[in-house]
Design a protein around this motif. Structure first.
Motif, short mmCIF file in Angstrom:
data_model
loop_
_atom_site.label_atom_id
_atom_site.label_comp_id
_atom_site.label_asym_id
_atom_site.label_seq_id
_atom_site.Cartn_x
_atom_site.Cartn_y
_atom_site.Cartn_z
N ALA A 1 -0.76 12.05 -1.82
CA ALA A 1 -0.17 11.36 -2.99
C ALA A 1 1.18 10.79 -2.42
N GLU A 2 1.56 9.69 -3.18
CA GLU A 2 3.05 9.27 -2.85
C GLU A 2 3.67 9.56 -4.18
N ILE A 3 4.81 10.28 -4.28
CA ILE A 3 5.53 10.55 -5.49
C ILE A 3 6.74 9.74 -5.57
N ARG A 4 7.28 9.29 -6.61
CA ARG A 4 8.46 8.52 -7.10
C ARG A 4 8.97 9.01 -8.22
N ALA A 5 10.35 9.52 -8.27
CA ALA A 5 11.00 9.86 -9.28
C ALA A 5 11.53 8.84 -10.20
N GLY A 6 11.43 9.07 -11.55
CA GLY A 6 12.10 8.27 -12.65
C GLY A 6 13.39 8.70 -12.92
N THR A 7 13.83 8.33 -14.04
CA THR A 7 15.28 8.77 -14.54
C THR A 7 15.05 9.84 -15.19
N GLY A 8 15.86 11.10 -15.09
CA GLY A 8 15.69 12.27 -15.69
C GLY A 8 16.52 12.49 -16.73
N ARG A 9 16.23 13.34 -17.85
CA ARG A 9 17.03 13.63 -19.00
C ARG A 9 16.88 15.25 -19.35
N GLU A 10 17.81 15.66 -20.35
CA GLU A 10 17.77 17.05 -20.74
C GLU A 10 17.45 17.03 -22.14
N ARG A 11 16.72 18.26 -22.44
CA ARG A 11 16.40 18.54 -23.86
C ARG A 11 16.26 19.90 -24.16
N ALA A 12 16.32 20.48 -25.17
CA ALA A 12 16.42 21.77 -25.72
C ALA A 12 14.79 22.36 -25.89
N VAL A 13 14.60 23.27 -25.13
CA VAL A 13 13.27 23.74 -25.24
C VAL A 13 13.32 25.45 -25.59
N GLU A 14 12.79 26.02 -26.61
CA GLU A 14 12.73 27.28 -26.95
C GLU A 14 14.13 27.93 -26.60
N GLY A 15 15.26 27.34 -27.15
CA GLY A 15 16.53 28.04 -26.93
C GLY A 15 17.02 27.77 -25.68
N MET A 16 16.70 27.15 -24.56
CA MET A 16 17.17 26.71 -23.51
C MET A 16 17.01 25.37 -23.10
N THR A 17 18.04 25.00 -22.18
CA THR A 17 17.93 23.75 -21.78
C THR A 17 17.08 23.44 -20.62
N ALA A 18 16.19 22.50 -20.84
CA ALA A 18 15.39 21.80 -19.61
C ALA A 18 15.39 20.55 -19.35
N SER A 19 15.55 20.27 -17.85
CA SER A 19 15.63 19.02 -17.59
C SER A 19 14.28 18.21 -17.59
N ILE A 20 14.00 17.16 -18.03
CA ILE A 20 12.76 16.41 -18.07
C ILE A 20 12.79 15.45 -16.95
N ILE A 21 11.86 15.37 -15.88
CA ILE A 21 12.01 14.40 -14.92
C ILE A 21 10.87 13.64 -14.85
N GLU B 1 0.74 -1.14 0.12
CA GLU B 1 0.06 0.03 0.05
C GLU B 1 0.88 1.34 0.00
N PRO B 2 0.65 2.21 -0.85
CA PRO B 2 1.31 3.42 -1.06
C PRO B 2 1.36 4.22 0.50
N THR B 3 2.24 5.10 0.68
CA THR B 3 2.24 5.87 1.63
C THR B 3 1.86 7.53 0.98
N LEU B 4 0.67 7.71 1.17
CA LEU B 4 0.35 9.04 0.75
C LEU B 4 0.53 10.41 1.81
N ASN B 5 1.67 10.52 1.51
CA ASN B 5 2.24 11.80 2.61
C ASN B 5 2.48 12.97 1.97
N ARG B 6 2.14 13.01 0.74
CA ARG B 6 2.50 14.57 0.26
C ARG B 6 1.14 14.96 -0.39
N LYS B 7 0.72 16.33 0.20
CA LYS B 7 -0.50 16.97 -0.20
C LYS B 7 -0.04 17.84 -1.62
N LEU B 8 -0.95 17.41 -2.80
CA LEU B 8 -1.05 18.10 -3.70
C LEU B 8 -2.29 18.71 -4.48
#
Length: 112
Positions: free
Chosen positions: A37-57, A3-10
């Motif tokens: 909610a319970e939130i868990r991160a995956g593996t991030g990556r970078e990409r170019a968005v409108e002339g700047m770098t954004a990290s996608i998580i 059972e997930p631990t719902l400890n973050r209010k979103l």
């Protein structure tokens, strides 16, 4: 399934198109309510968005299930907010065989 631990209010928000007065539209966000909610991160990556770098998580965000059609049931194109952090919902699926929880597959975009 553990059972997930719902400890973050979103905050669940939905997009709403509003006329901009010049024949176009702007998008505003309407608050639908708060979810624990319970939130868990995956593996991030970078990409170019409108002339700047954004990290996608990618994130897996688990919330208590709500019936189909209920305003508290997250849907793709909505977003979950935790303060200044915004998680754009890409897809939603039942997290367990008993359908007690939902998994929201989301991305958090952070400008670098």
């Amino acid at each position: 399934m553990k059972e997930p631990t719902l400890n973050r209010k979103l905050v669940l928000e939905a997009p709403q198109r509003m006329p901009d007065g010049a024949g176009g539209f702007t998008t505003t966000w309407v608050v639908l309510g708060a979810l624990w909610a319970e939130i868990r991160a995956g593996t991030g990556r970078e990409r170019a968005v409108e002339g700047m770098t954004a990290s996608i998580i990618p994130w897996k965000i688990t919330v208590r299930a709500a019936r189909v059609g209920a305003p508290s049931r997250p849907k793709p194109e909505q977003r979950l907010r935790a303060g200044d952090r915004v998680f754009r919902i890409l897809a939603v699926a039942e997290a367990d065989p008993e359908a007690r929880f939902l998994t929201c597959f989301a991305h958090e975009e952070v400008s670098a």
